[in-house]
Motif scaffolding. Structure first.
Motif, PDB file in Angstrom:
ATOM      1  N   GLU A 161      32.216  -2.308  24.911  1.00  0.00           N
ATOM      2  CA  GLU A 161      31.601  -1.894  22.947  1.00  0.00           C
ATOM      3  C   GLU A 161      30.921  -3.341  23.766  1.00  0.00           C
ATOM      4  OE1 GLU A 161      35.549  -2.876  20.960  1.00  0.00           O
ATOM      5  OE2 GLU A 161      35.384  -0.964  20.307  1.00  0.00           O
ATOM      6  N   ASP A 162      31.344  -4.393  24.857  1.00  0.00           N
ATOM      7  CA  ASP A 162      30.623  -5.526  25.468  1.00  0.00           C
ATOM      8  C   ASP A 162      29.521  -6.024  26.135  1.00  0.00           C
ATOM      9  OD1 ASP A 162      32.060  -6.741  23.385  1.00  0.00           O
ATOM     10  OD2 ASP A 162      33.194  -7.794  25.588  1.00  0.00           O
ATOM     11  N   ASP A 163      29.021  -4.320  26.140  1.00  0.00           N
ATOM     12  CA  ASP A 163      27.412  -3.754  27.122  1.00  0.00           C
ATOM     13  C   ASP A 163      26.360  -4.725  26.682  1.00  0.00           C
ATOM     14  OD1 ASP A 163      25.739  -2.800  28.800  1.00  0.00           O
ATOM     15  OD2 ASP A 163      26.752  -1.060  29.203  1.00  0.00           O
ATOM     16  N   ARG A 164      26.030  -5.269  27.429  1.00  0.00           N
ATOM     17  CA  ARG A 164      24.759  -5.455  27.178  1.00  0.00           C
ATOM     18  C   ARG A 164      23.241  -5.134  27.455  1.00  0.00           C
ATOM     19  NH1 ARG A 164      24.602 -12.298  28.864  1.00  0.00           N
ATOM     20  NH2 ARG A 164      22.665 -12.205  27.421  1.00  0.00           N
ATOM     21  N   VAL A 165      24.064  -4.405  28.835  1.00  0.00           N
ATOM     22  CA  VAL A 165      22.419  -4.409  29.103  1.00  0.00           C
ATOM     23  C   VAL A 165      22.125  -2.435  28.845  1.00  0.00           C
ATOM     24  CG1 VAL A 165      21.870  -3.269  31.172  1.00  0.00           C
ATOM     25  CG2 VAL A 165      22.726  -4.790  31.747  1.00  0.00           C
ATOM     26  N   VAL A 166      23.769  -1.385  28.433  1.00  0.00           N
ATOM     27  CA  VAL A 166      23.019  -0.859  27.108  1.00  0.00           C
ATOM     28  C   VAL A 166      24.366  -1.151  26.265  1.00  0.00           C
ATOM     29  CG1 VAL A 166      23.890   1.647  27.488  1.00  0.00           C
ATOM     30  CG2 VAL A 166      22.881   1.028  29.571  1.00  0.00           C
ATOM     31  N   PRO A 167      23.782  -1.547  25.223  1.00  0.00           N
ATOM     32  CA  PRO A 167      24.711  -1.542  24.417  1.00  0.00           C
ATOM     33  C   PRO A 167      25.168  -0.383  23.516  1.00  0.00           C
ATOM     34  CG  PRO A 167      21.876  -1.893  23.186  1.00  0.00           C
ATOM     35  CD  PRO A 167      22.449  -1.227  24.842  1.00  0.00           C
ATOM     36  N   SER A 190      28.736   5.158  30.193  1.00  0.00           N
ATOM     37  CA  SER A 190      27.625   3.502  30.378  1.00  0.00           C
ATOM     38  C   SER A 190      26.448   4.041  30.148  1.00  0.00           C
ATOM     39  CB  SER A 190      28.335   2.171  30.929  1.00  0.00           C
ATOM     40  OG  SER A 190      28.737   1.924  31.517  1.00  0.00           O
ATOM     41  N   ALA A 191      25.681   5.192  29.682  1.00  0.00           N
ATOM     42  CA  ALA A 191      25.057   5.949  29.543  1.00  0.00           C
ATOM     43  C   ALA A 191      23.819   5.644  28.603  1.00  0.00           C
ATOM     44  CB  ALA A 191      25.024   8.071  29.667  1.00  0.00           C
ATOM     45  N   TYR A 192      22.529   5.481  28.861  1.00  0.00           N
ATOM     46  CA  TYR A 192      21.438   5.216  27.220  1.00  0.00           C
ATOM     47  C   TYR A 192      21.105   5.577  27.516  1.00  0.00           C
ATOM     48  CZ  TYR A 192      18.725   5.191  31.864  1.00  0.00           C
ATOM     49  OH  TYR A 192      18.332   6.092  33.076  1.00  0.00           O
ATOM     50  N   ASP A 193      20.608   5.982  26.129  1.00  0.00           N
ATOM     51  CA  ASP A 193      19.920   7.156  25.067  1.00  0.00           C
ATOM     52  C   ASP A 193      18.886   7.415  25.352  1.00  0.00           C
ATOM     53  OD1 ASP A 193      19.045   4.674  23.935  1.00  0.00           O
ATOM     54  OD2 ASP A 193      20.031   5.153  21.632  1.00  0.00           O
ATOM     55  N   ASP A 194      17.995   6.215  25.512  1.00  0.00           N
ATOM     56  CA  ASP A 194      16.776   6.209  25.475  1.00  0.00           C
ATOM     57  C   ASP A 194      15.926   4.905  27.117  1.00  0.00           C
ATOM     58  OD1 ASP A 194      13.932   5.619  25.466  1.00  0.00           O
ATOM     59  OD2 ASP A 194      13.383   6.475  23.926  1.00  0.00           O
ATOM     60  N   ALA A 247      15.216  -0.456  28.366  1.00  0.00           N
ATOM     61  CA  ALA A 247      13.937  -1.483  29.659  1.00  0.00           C
ATOM     62  C   ALA A 247      13.254  -1.910  29.003  1.00  0.00           C
ATOM     63  CB  ALA A 247      13.442  -0.657  30.445  1.00  0.00           C
ATOM     64  N   VAL A 248      13.071  -1.819  27.624  1.00  0.00           N
ATOM     65  CA  VAL A 248      12.608  -3.159  26.325  1.00  0.00           C
ATOM     66  C   VAL A 248      13.675  -3.837  25.803  1.00  0.00           C
ATOM     67  CG1 VAL A 248      11.326  -3.236  24.512  1.00  0.00           C
ATOM     68  CG2 VAL A 248      10.466  -1.351  25.719  1.00  0.00           C
ATOM     69  N   GLY A 249      14.723  -3.199  25.660  1.00  0.00           N
ATOM     70  CA  GLY A 249      15.658  -4.604  25.594  1.00  0.00           C
ATOM     71  C   GLY A 249      16.324  -5.533  26.882  1.00  0.00           C
ATOM     72  N   VAL A 250      16.629  -5.127  27.693  1.00  0.00           N
ATOM     73  CA  VAL A 250      17.077  -5.631  29.472  1.00  0.00           C
ATOM     74  C   VAL A 250      15.006  -6.829  29.890  1.00  0.00           C
ATOM     75  CG1 VAL A 250      17.069  -5.889  31.737  1.00  0.00           C
ATOM     76  CG2 VAL A 250      18.302  -3.716  30.200  1.00  0.00           C
ATOM     77  N   VAL A 251      14.030  -6.058  29.414  1.00  0.00           N
ATOM     78  CA  VAL A 251      13.375  -7.158  30.222  1.00  0.00           C
ATOM     79  C   VAL A 251      13.305  -8.361  29.201  1.00  0.00           C
ATOM     80  CG1 VAL A 251      10.705  -7.136  30.383  1.00  0.00           C
ATOM     81  CG2 VAL A 251      11.547  -5.502  30.985  1.00  0.00           C
ATOM     82  N   GLY A 252      12.926  -7.659  27.826  1.00  0.00           N
ATOM     83  CA  GLY A 252      13.101  -9.510  26.530  1.00  0.00           C
ATOM     84  C   GLY A 252      14.219 -10.325  27.016  1.00  0.00           C
ATOM     85  N   SER A 253      15.602  -9.800  26.923  1.00  0.00           N
ATOM     86  CA  SER A 253      17.031 -10.390  27.165  1.00  0.00           C
ATOM     87  C   SER A 253      17.072 -10.936  27.685  1.00  0.00           C
ATOM     88  CB  SER A 253      17.905  -9.607  26.097  1.00  0.00           C
ATOM     89  OG  SER A 253      18.542  -8.725  27.021  1.00  0.00           O
ATOM     90  N   GLY A 254      16.333 -10.542  29.343  1.00  0.00           N
ATOM     91  CA  GLY A 254      16.724 -10.774  30.433  1.00  0.00           C
ATOM     92  C   GLY A 254      18.281 -10.439  30.963  1.00  0.00           C
ATOM     93  N   SER A 255      19.100  -9.846  29.864  1.00  0.00           N
ATOM     94  CA  SER A 255      20.496  -9.474  29.847  1.00  0.00           C
ATOM     95  C   SER A 255      20.846  -9.202  31.860  1.00  0.00           C
ATOM     96  CB  SER A 255      20.885  -8.142  29.415  1.00  0.00           C
ATOM     97  OG  SER A 255      19.979  -7.028  29.604  1.00  0.00           O
ATOM     98  N   LEU A 256      19.579  -8.837  32.380  1.00  0.00           N
ATOM     99  CA  LEU A 256      20.349  -8.276  33.907  1.00  0.00           C
ATOM    100  C   LEU A 256      20.245  -9.099  35.063  1.00  0.00           C
ATOM    101  CD1 LEU A 256      19.069  -4.581  35.003  1.00  0.00           C
ATOM    102  CD2 LEU A 256      21.659  -5.195  34.546  1.00  0.00           C
ATOM    103  N   ALA A 272      34.617  -4.937  27.331  1.00  0.00           N
ATOM    104  CA  ALA A 272      34.109  -3.672  28.692  1.00  0.00           C
ATOM    105  C   ALA A 272      32.836  -4.491  28.606  1.00  0.00           C
ATOM    106  CB  ALA A 272      34.714  -2.718  28.542  1.00  0.00           C
ATOM    107  N   GLY A 273      31.980  -5.142  29.520  1.00  0.00           N
ATOM    108  CA  GLY A 273      31.191  -5.409  29.604  1.00  0.00           C
ATOM    109  C   GLY A 273      29.947  -4.051  30.537  1.00  0.00           C
ATOM    110  N   HIS A 274      28.707  -3.891  31.051  1.00  0.00           N
ATOM    111  CA  HIS A 274      27.610  -2.467  31.691  1.00  0.00           C
ATOM    112  C   HIS A 274      28.830  -2.432  32.526  1.00  0.00           C
ATOM    113  CE1 HIS A 274      25.138  -0.118  31.779  1.00  0.00           C
ATOM    114  NE2 HIS A 274      24.455  -0.830  33.153  1.00  0.00           N
ATOM    115  N   CYS A 275      29.283  -0.804  32.793  1.00  0.00           N
ATOM    116  CA  CYS A 275      29.902  -0.383  34.144  1.00  0.00           C
ATOM    117  C   CYS A 275      31.249  -0.931  34.027  1.00  0.00           C
ATOM    118  CB  CYS A 275      29.076  -0.727  35.019  1.00  0.00           C
ATOM    119  SG  CYS A 275      27.487  -0.154  35.012  1.00  0.00           S
TER     120      CYS A 275
END
Length: 209
Positions: A150-156, A83-87, A92-101, A184-187
């Motif tokens: 594949e269903d990770d909403r934090v790290v797509p 579940s590593a992010y690429d950038d 962070a932009v995606g998480v804050v904008g979507s509220g996925s956490l 599978a979701g995040h982690c």
């Protein structure tokens, strides 16, 4: 990992668990800590040591960035990145904008821009936007196994594709692998399909470590 015969060194990254620090650096500073830990292991276990770095989420990103460092000991034979992010900045932009956490969605800008500036000028003294595993993996000194839900909403899942596409160095060709786990979701890949997860990890580390 213990059942596969590994000796384990479990490290808390900065501002986590029992480690010092008040600010999380998205893996950018931690990459150097991991290099130092690997050098410590080699110094303790000897030149014949065989090391595998493994991490989840920010730990996975930290491990990938450590593998891109030129002074990483050659005894690091493999990296397992779940579940590593690429950038980090894009994440962070995606998480804050979507509220996925679980936080309420809010405009990523200027919230993140202000936080980034405060860290650079007043708090951490570094730029969290520097945390780009997608750049580091191209210079990896060890083969990298990318595991992604594949269903990770934090790290797509497309971030794992970007990491796989950028992989170079020792991670290129037959050494590099990408495994996606459906539903599978995040982690959570290890919970969604533990049999496939550990089969992939076991096959990879037994091949390279």
């Amino acid at each position: 990992y213990a059942e596969m015969g590994f000796n384990l060194l479990l490290v808390d990254l900065r501002a986590h668990g029992e480690s010092d620090g008040a600010w999380v650096g998205a893996g950018w500073l931690d990459r150097r800590d991991l290099v130092a830990w690997c050098r410590w292991v080699v110094g303790r276990a000897g030149e014949g040591a065989r090391v595998t770095l493994a991490g989840i989420s920010m730990g996975a990103a930290s491990a990938i960035m450590a593998c891109g460092e030129g002074d990483l000991p050659e005894q690091v034979r493999a990296c397992v990145a779940d579940s590593a992010y690429d950038d980090f900045w894009d994440t962070a932009v995606g998480v804050v904008g979507s509220g996925s956490l679980g936080t309420p969605p809010m405009p990523a800008h200027p919230v993140l821009d202000i936080a980034r500036l405060l860290l650079r000028l007043r708090r951490g003294g570094y730029d969290v936007a520097s945390a780009k595993p997608v750049d580091a993996i191209a210079h990896s000194g060890a083969p990298v196994l990318l595991i992604q839900g594949e269903d990770d909403r934090v790290v797509p899942a497309h971030m794992a594709d970007a990491l796989a596409a950028a992989a170079g160095g020792a991670a290129e060709g037959e050494g590099h692998e990408l495994v996606k786990i459906p539903s599978a979701g995040h982690c959570c890949a290890v919970f969604a399909d533990p049999e496939r997860y550990w089969e992939a990890v076991g096959s990879f580390v037994n091949r390279w470590s």
